[in-house]
Design an enzyme around this catalytic site. Structure first.
Site, PDB file in Angstrom:
ATOM      1  N   GLU A 246      35.214   7.508  40.465  1.00  0.00           N
ATOM      2  CA  GLU A 246      34.339   8.023  41.431  1.00  0.00           C
ATOM      3  C   GLU A 246      35.266   9.180  42.241  1.00  0.00           C
ATOM      4  OE1 GLU A 246      31.854   8.212  40.588  1.00  0.00           O
ATOM      5  OE2 GLU A 246      30.331   6.662  40.929  1.00  0.00           O
TER       6      GLU A 246
ATOM      7  N   THR B 299      28.052  15.443  45.003  1.00  0.00           N
ATOM      8  CA  THR B 299      27.919  14.023  45.553  1.00  0.00           C
ATOM      9  C   THR B 299      28.945  14.517  46.720  1.00  0.00           C
ATOM     10  OG1 THR B 299      27.999  12.615  43.650  1.00  0.00           O
ATOM     11  CG2 THR B 299      28.663  11.755  45.869  1.00  0.00           C
TER      12      THR B 299
HETATM   13  N1  HSE Z   1      26.454   6.026  47.695  1.00  0.00           N
HETATM   14  C1  HSE Z   1      26.677   7.257  47.122  1.00  0.00           C
HETATM   15  C2  HSE Z   1      26.125   8.736  47.834  1.00  0.00           C
HETATM   16  C3  HSE Z   1      26.105   7.668  45.864  1.00  0.00           C
HETATM   17  O1  HSE Z   1      24.850   8.600  48.257  1.00  0.00           O
HETATM   18  O2  HSE Z   1      26.922   9.534  48.223  1.00  0.00           O
HETATM   19  C4  HSE Z   1      26.536   8.768  44.939  1.00  0.00           C
HETATM   20  O3  HSE Z   1      26.328   8.406  43.623  1.00  0.00           O
END
Ligand code: HSE
Length: 300
Positions: free
Chosen positions: A122, A176
């Site tokens: 990630e 993201t």
């Molecule tokens: N929890 C993370 C966000 C998930 O909301 O940024 C991203 O896939």
């Protein structure tokens, strides 16, 4: 092997809740040969083939380095999960590769270890090793990240009657990293209490098999409003109105731009039509998945 799409947050559980979906999914083949290094082939949706830039490749490089694996690893990915859509596309590759290397080299890693390794992937997508999508991709079903250091993940089976709709708009690839950069650095305690209350309700609903509690728990006064204000999701207010009218839970799926709907299975098709209409009414074509909770990464 098959590695599932996942939806993170479910509104109240930012970076804590994850849910594996039955569809869509990625298929992966990981094989070993003589020589050294990692090579990647991709079909379906396009993602980088450079192992340092591919979430699965990055996990392979880090694991091989750590475990001193001096072989050549070939990763073939059929990408069925659209990248940058908020459905854990990078997590699916990362989880699939961590799972495959564990098997191929008999590393004896636990599911929690696999989450830790996969979460490194990630970093490539989000800049931080958040673990909510990879947790549900590895464990399947619904997962709660209880703590990050040390990593503690709790996984359990969602209610059987949990109908899931995912509306994936044809918008530019979501980032993201960007969606996290708009979040507040400090939040009022009243908002924290609101989210804790709703997250507790949602987790209770998952644990006792009560979809109505899950739906009620899908409220967030911290992350979603900030993302909506920043224009990261389209039609946010209309989706929230629909949730009330329809008695459904509707949330941004992960960091967006896809939207997640939760409702009893009998109402799933109708919710799906209404969610599609919100995007299409704004001139945004969208693909809709009418699905249910899925298993974690597994051989097929
Ligand atoms: N929890 C993370 C966000 C998930 O909301 O940024 C991203 O896939």
């Amino acid at each position: 092997m098959r590695s599932p799409a996942t939806t993170a947050n479910l509104a109240s559980g930012f970076d804590v809740f994850g849910l594996a979906l039955k569809e869509p999914y990625d298929l992966l083949e990981v094989s070993v040969s003589e020589g050294r290094g990692v090579s990647i082939e991709v079909s379906g949706y396009s993602v980088p083939k450079d192992p340092e830039k591919n979430s699965g490749g990055y996990v392979a490089l880090r694991m091989m380095d750590h475990f001193r694996i001096e072989r050549a690893v070939r990763i073939r990915i059929f990408k069925g999960i659209k990248p940058g859509s908020g459905l854990g596309s990078s997590a699916a590759s990362a989880a699939g590769v961590a799972y495959a290397l564990n098997k191929l080299f008999n590393l004896g890693l636990s599911k929690t270890d696999l989450v830790e390794w996969a979460s490194l992937g990630e970093v490539v997508a989000a800049g931080v090793p958040h673990a909510d999508n990879v947790s549900s991709a590895i464990f399947g079903g619904f997962t709660i990240i209880v703590s990050r250091k040390p990593l503690r993940v709790l996984g359990f089976k969602p209610p059987r009657d949990l109908g899931i709709v995912v509306a994936v708009p044809e918008l530019e690839k979501g980032s993201t990293r960007l969606a996290r950069s708009v979040l507040p650095k400090e939040v009022p305690l009243s908002d924290v209490s609101f989210n804790v209350g709703h997250a507790a309700l949602l987790a209770a609903g998952m644990a006792i098999g009560d979809v109505s509690l899950v739906k009620m728990g899908m409220e967030d006064s911290i992350v979603e409003p900030a993302r909506a204000r920043a224009g990261i999701v389209k039609g946010y207010e209309a989706f929230k109105r629909l949730a009330k009218e329809f008695d459904a839970g509707i949330a941004i799926s992960g960091a967006g731009p896809s939207m997640l709907g939760i409702v009893e299975l009998a109402w799933r098709a109708e919710l799906s039509k209404a969610m599609k209409a919100i995007f299409e009414g704004r001139g945004i074509p969208c693909q809709v998945f009418e699905t249910e909770a899925g298993e974690g990464v597994q051989e097929v």
